[in-house]
Design a protein around this motif. Structure first.
Motif, short mmCIF file in Angstrom:
data_model
loop_
_atom_site.label_atom_id
_atom_site.label_comp_id
_atom_site.label_asym_id
_atom_site.label_seq_id
_atom_site.Cartn_x
_atom_site.Cartn_y
_atom_site.Cartn_z
N ASN A 15 0.82 -1.20 0.00
CA ASN A 15 0.00 0.00 0.00
C ASN A 15 0.86 1.25 0.00
OD1 ASN A 15 -2.03 -1.85 0.18
ND2 ASN A 15 -2.69 -1.27 2.24
N GLU A 16 1.96 1.22 0.77
CA GLU A 16 2.81 2.40 0.89
C GLU A 16 3.47 2.75 -0.43
OE1 GLU A 16 2.95 4.40 3.53
OE2 GLU A 16 1.35 3.11 4.24
N THR A 17 3.66 1.73 -1.31
CA THR A 17 4.27 1.98 -2.61
C THR A 17 3.50 3.05 -3.36
OG1 THR A 17 5.06 -0.29 -2.77
CG2 THR A 17 4.93 0.96 -4.81
N VAL A 18 2.17 3.00 -3.26
CA VAL A 18 1.33 3.97 -3.97
C VAL A 18 1.04 5.19 -3.11
CG1 VAL A 18 -0.92 4.32 -5.05
CG2 VAL A 18 0.30 2.16 -5.39
N ARG A 19 0.76 4.98 -1.83
CA ARG A 19 0.29 6.07 -0.99
C ARG A 19 1.35 7.13 -0.72
NH1 ARG A 19 -2.99 2.33 3.41
NH2 ARG A 19 -4.76 1.82 2.06
N THR A 20 2.62 6.73 -0.69
CA THR A 20 3.66 7.71 -0.38
C THR A 20 4.15 8.44 -1.62
OG1 THR A 20 5.37 6.01 -0.61
CG2 THR A 20 4.46 6.36 1.58
N SER A 21 3.62 8.10 -2.78
CA SER A 21 4.08 8.72 -4.01
C SER A 21 3.27 9.97 -4.31
CB SER A 21 3.98 7.73 -5.17
OG SER A 21 4.34 8.35 -6.37
N HIS A 22 3.91 10.94 -4.96
CA HIS A 22 3.22 12.16 -5.37
C HIS A 22 2.64 12.03 -6.77
CE1 HIS A 22 4.55 14.26 -1.80
NE2 HIS A 22 5.81 13.96 -2.07
N VAL A 23 2.94 10.92 -7.46
CA VAL A 23 2.40 10.71 -8.79
C VAL A 23 1.06 9.99 -8.67
CG1 VAL A 23 4.69 10.62 -9.82
CG2 VAL A 23 3.60 8.51 -9.09
N PRO A 24 0.21 10.06 -9.71
CA PRO A 24 -1.08 9.36 -9.66
C PRO A 24 -0.88 7.87 -9.43
CG PRO A 24 -1.02 10.92 -11.48
CD PRO A 24 0.37 10.87 -10.93
N ALA A 25 -1.86 7.25 -8.77
CA ALA A 25 -1.76 5.83 -8.46
C ALA A 25 -1.60 4.99 -9.71
CB ALA A 25 -3.00 5.38 -7.68
N SER A 26 -2.31 5.33 -10.77
CA SER A 26 -2.23 4.54 -12.00
C SER A 26 -0.82 4.58 -12.59
CB SER A 26 -3.23 5.05 -13.05
OG SER A 26 -2.95 6.40 -13.40
N ASP A 55 -5.65 -5.22 -4.79
CA ASP A 55 -5.49 -5.50 -3.36
C ASP A 55 -4.04 -5.31 -2.93
OD1 ASP A 55 -8.16 -6.11 -3.18
OD2 ASP A 55 -7.87 -8.28 -3.32
N ALA A 56 -3.10 -5.79 -3.74
CA ALA A 56 -1.69 -5.71 -3.39
C ALA A 56 -1.21 -4.27 -3.32
CB ALA A 56 -0.84 -6.50 -4.39
N PHE A 57 -1.71 -3.43 -4.21
CA PHE A 57 -1.31 -2.03 -4.22
C PHE A 57 -2.14 -1.17 -3.26
CE2 PHE A 57 0.81 -2.84 -8.35
CZ PHE A 57 2.00 -2.15 -8.13
N GLY A 58 -3.26 -1.71 -2.78
CA GLY A 58 -4.12 -0.93 -1.89
C GLY A 58 -4.84 0.17 -2.62
N VAL A 59 -5.26 -0.11 -3.88
CA VAL A 59 -5.98 0.88 -4.68
C VAL A 59 -7.24 0.23 -5.23
CG1 VAL A 59 -3.87 2.10 -5.32
CG2 VAL A 59 -4.73 0.27 -6.80
N SER A 60 -8.09 1.04 -5.82
CA SER A 60 -9.27 0.49 -6.49
C SER A 60 -8.83 -0.14 -7.82
CB SER A 60 -10.30 1.59 -6.75
OG SER A 60 -9.82 2.50 -7.73
N GLN A 61 -9.75 -0.80 -8.50
CA GLN A 61 -9.39 -1.43 -9.77
C GLN A 61 -9.23 -0.41 -10.89
OE1 GLN A 61 -10.91 -5.03 -11.26
NE2 GLN A 61 -11.43 -5.90 -9.26
N SER A 62 -9.73 0.80 -10.69
CA SER A 62 -9.63 1.80 -11.75
C SER A 62 -8.18 2.14 -12.11
CB SER A 62 -10.40 3.07 -11.35
OG SER A 62 -10.31 4.05 -12.38
N PRO A 63 -7.30 2.46 -11.13
CA PRO A 63 -5.90 2.72 -11.49
C PRO A 63 -5.22 1.51 -12.11
CG PRO A 63 -6.37 3.51 -9.27
CD PRO A 63 -7.54 2.68 -9.70
N VAL A 64 -5.60 0.32 -11.67
CA VAL A 64 -5.02 -0.90 -12.24
C VAL A 64 -5.43 -1.05 -13.70
CG1 VAL A 64 -4.96 -3.43 -12.12
CG2 VAL A 64 -4.87 -2.07 -10.02
N ARG A 65 -6.70 -0.80 -13.99
CA ARG A 65 -7.17 -0.87 -15.38
C ARG A 65 -6.41 0.11 -16.26
NH1 ARG A 65 -12.42 -1.56 -13.10
NH2 ARG A 65 -12.78 0.69 -13.26
#
Length: 239
Positions: A15-26, A55-65
């Protein structure tokens, strides 16, 4: 084709991989998955579940898509119904196309740098070469050596004010990048990359556009010349 199922939970995605970044989750999801694919840490035929990735990234499926769509455009994955995505095999025809594109562009970049003779750019790339020299005899440091290699080429594009073009070329050359990952863990390859960088820098510093373009063409030809041997050693990774 045999498919390899790889559970994303086993990957270093948190989760921290995405949450601590200043770039968009996608963008962060895209960069991390692409990095793993290019490094062959996610080899061809690996199956990726979009739900598990979310689930692994702690984001919704939208950024993954969105990330998967970009990876499809890069030719690195293909998606099927029921949210299943598979890492593509390395396309030999695409490798040749990508090599043609990269060589054509980077030869001109080297030529223009030799014409410009920007001291700041020359100083920067010489510094990167010196750092690579410290690693060239240690294949255990190949990951860091590769990062410096990428930084070297990025600095050349920056020197002619074409950073956006560098990002475009990088995105479009994923199959070639995977070939280079298979070729790089060899002491001879490290030495060849280093020699190529030295030759390019020397020609740019000498203000010789023709020599700079020729040095860049020769530098970028190593892995493509070894393509038959690399395919023979890794037949299950290529299409």
């Amino acid at each position: 084709m045999n498919e390899t199922t790889h559970r994303p939970g086993a990957l270093p995605f948190t989760n921290e991989t995405v949450r601590t970044s200043h770039v968009p989750a996608s963008a962060r999801v895209y960069e991390e998955i692409r990095r793993r694919i290019v490094a062959i840490e996610l080899p061809p035929d690996t199956t990726l579940s979009r739900g598990d990735l979310a689930d692994a990234f702690g984001v919704s499926q939208s950024p993954v898509r969105e990330a998967i769509l970009r990876l499809e455009q890069d030719g690195l994955v293909v998606s099927f119904p029921q949210s299943r995505t598979v890492v593509t095999r390395i396309g030999i025809a695409r490798i040749r196309e990508e090599h043609f594109l990269r060589t054509a562009v980077e030869r001109d970049v080297a030529r223009r740098l030799a014409e410009i003779g920007d001291p700041a750019t020359i100083l920067k790339v010489k510094g990167l070469v010196k750092m690579q020299e410290a690693l060239a005899d240690d294949v255990e440091q190949v990951a860091l050596f590769k990062q410096l290699d990428e930084a070297f080429h990025e600095a050349l594009f920056e020197g002619v004010g074409q950073s956006n073009l560098h990002r475009h070329i990088t995105a479009r050359c994923g199959n070639l990048a995977r070939l280079r990952s298979l070729d790089l863990p060899r002491r001879e390859k490290l030495a060849s990359v280093l020699a190529g960088h030295r030759a390019v820098v020397a020609a740019i510093e000498a203000g010789d556009p023709d020599a700079a373009a020729s040095a860049m063409r020769h530098h970028l030809s190593g892995s493509i010349e070894r393509l038959p041997q690399i395919v023979e050693a890794n037949p299950d990774l290529f299409a």
